[in-house]
Design an enzyme around this catalytic site. Sequence first.
Site, mmCIF file in Angstrom:
data_model
loop_
_atom_site.group_PDB
_atom_site.id
_atom_site.type_symbol
_atom_site.label_atom_id
_atom_site.label_comp_id
_atom_site.label_asym_id
_atom_site.label_seq_id
_atom_site.Cartn_x
_atom_site.Cartn_y
_atom_site.Cartn_z
ATOM 1 N N ASP A 16 0.755 -1.165 -0.067
ATOM 2 C CA ASP A 16 0.043 0.034 -0.049
ATOM 3 C C ASP A 16 0.897 1.052 -0.103
ATOM 4 O O ASP A 16 1.937 1.221 0.545
ATOM 5 C CB ASP A 16 -0.753 -0.103 1.088
ATOM 6 C CG ASP A 16 -2.248 0.548 1.187
ATOM 7 O OD1 ASP A 16 -2.385 1.395 -0.054
ATOM 8 O OD2 ASP A 16 -2.896 1.128 2.292
ATOM 9 N N HIS A 33 2.714 3.097 -8.978
ATOM 10 C CA HIS A 33 2.424 1.667 -9.127
ATOM 11 C C HIS A 33 3.542 1.163 -9.873
ATOM 12 O O HIS A 33 3.953 -0.014 -9.705
ATOM 13 C CB HIS A 33 1.190 1.596 -9.841
ATOM 14 C CG HIS A 33 -0.084 1.968 -9.147
ATOM 15 N ND1 HIS A 33 -0.213 1.573 -7.871
ATOM 16 C CD2 HIS A 33 -1.177 2.642 -9.404
ATOM 17 C CE1 HIS A 33 -1.455 1.910 -7.609
ATOM 18 N NE2 HIS A 33 -1.921 2.793 -8.483
ATOM 19 N N LEU A 127 11.361 -20.406 -4.539
ATOM 20 C CA LEU A 127 10.284 -19.637 -3.815
ATOM 21 C C LEU A 127 8.904 -19.662 -4.615
ATOM 22 O O LEU A 127 9.026 -19.684 -5.696
ATOM 23 C CB LEU A 127 10.693 -18.111 -3.885
ATOM 24 C CG LEU A 127 9.578 -17.050 -3.424
ATOM 25 C CD1 LEU A 127 9.611 -16.884 -2.052
ATOM 26 C CD2 LEU A 127 9.841 -15.610 -3.984
HETATM 27 C C1 FPP Z 1 -1.878 0.383 -3.241
HETATM 28 O O1 FPP Z 1 -1.595 1.552 -3.308
HETATM 29 C C2 FPP Z 1 -1.394 -0.374 -4.454
HETATM 30 C C3 FPP Z 1 -2.246 -1.099 -5.293
HETATM 31 C C4 FPP Z 1 -3.661 -1.123 -5.278
HETATM 32 C C5 FPP Z 1 -1.562 -1.825 -6.633
HETATM 33 C C6 FPP Z 1 -0.474 -2.490 -6.422
HETATM 34 C C7 FPP Z 1 0.044 -2.901 -7.734
HETATM 35 C C8 FPP Z 1 1.529 -2.913 -8.040
HETATM 36 C C9 FPP Z 1 2.704 -2.826 -6.653
HETATM 37 C C10 FPP Z 1 1.974 -3.072 -9.191
HETATM 38 C C11 FPP Z 1 1.801 -4.380 -9.911
HETATM 39 C C12 FPP Z 1 1.950 -5.657 -9.181
HETATM 40 C C13 FPP Z 1 2.739 -6.683 -9.557
HETATM 41 C C14 FPP Z 1 2.735 -7.717 -9.089
HETATM 42 C C15 FPP Z 1 3.789 -6.601 -10.864
HETATM 43 P P1 FPP Z 1 -2.475 2.679 -3.428
HETATM 44 O O2 FPP Z 1 -2.668 3.241 -4.830
HETATM 45 O O3 FPP Z 1 -3.943 2.255 -2.624
HETATM 46 O O4 FPP Z 1 -1.636 3.821 -2.460
HETATM 47 P P2 FPP Z 1 -2.234 4.987 -1.741
HETATM 48 O O5 FPP Z 1 -2.974 4.453 -0.554
HETATM 49 O O6 FPP Z 1 -1.279 5.781 -1.428
HETATM 50 O O7 FPP Z 1 -3.367 6.022 -2.744
#
Ligand code: FPP
Length: 238
Positions: A16, A33, A127
Amino acid sequence: MAEEMKIPKHLAIIMDGNGRWAKQRKMPRTYGHAAGAKVVEQICEDAKNLGIEYLTVYAFSTENWKRPEAEVKKIMSLIREYLKKQEKKMMKENMAFSVIGDRSRLDADIIEIIDRVEKNTKDNTGLKFCVAINYGSRDEMVRAMRNVAKDVKEGKILESDINEELFSSYLDTRNYPDPDLLIRTSGEERLSNFLMWQLAYAEFYFTDVLWPDFNKAELEKAIDKYNKRDRRFGTIEE
Ligand code: FPP
């Protein structure tokens, strides 16, 4: 890290804070992201080197469809790129890849590449890396319940066969042991519909670090804290 460190067998992570990380840099959320996706690659390596056997990360929840279309598209394309790029490396590094969640709503080409990578890496003994995509614990449990009901109706199992072990075997995580440790970054302290059944006895570790800043030192801090906790699984001390 000291030799005698107890390493969690299965680590689960809610990644997050990508959006806030990007905002701090006056960049679009999608930039966060992309940075987060790079950290995923590094953490797989660090987890393996620390002796973690199973790693599950939450990449996209059943609720994330409500985000702006461009952001959803970007996360999906990062997953697509990740898989294309990592496919060979996973074989080389002996990693076994899998996806949990309802993949039927994903783009056909992503489903195809997920199916292929899962199939090609399934016998690898390094893994075990699992990515939750269009995943929600409630959705997973409802899908499992439907399948249990169907199998009872078809006479494959008896109602009296239903117990915790059987139900677990109908979940997407059926091939994984329950996580020992859950890490959530960015200061939020919620489960957000992630592995609610499977995390019943896990230790929870919350850190203010935003996911794109998460690294091996932070992972070691979480494991260190996990080591200081006393997991009794509901029993009392001898
Ligand atoms: C949460 O941060 C993150 C997500 C909803 C997306 C996670 C995706 C990735 C890390 C990239 C793709 C994954 C792989 C496996 C290659 P948020 O956007 O909710 O952050 P915020 O709370 O600061 O808005």
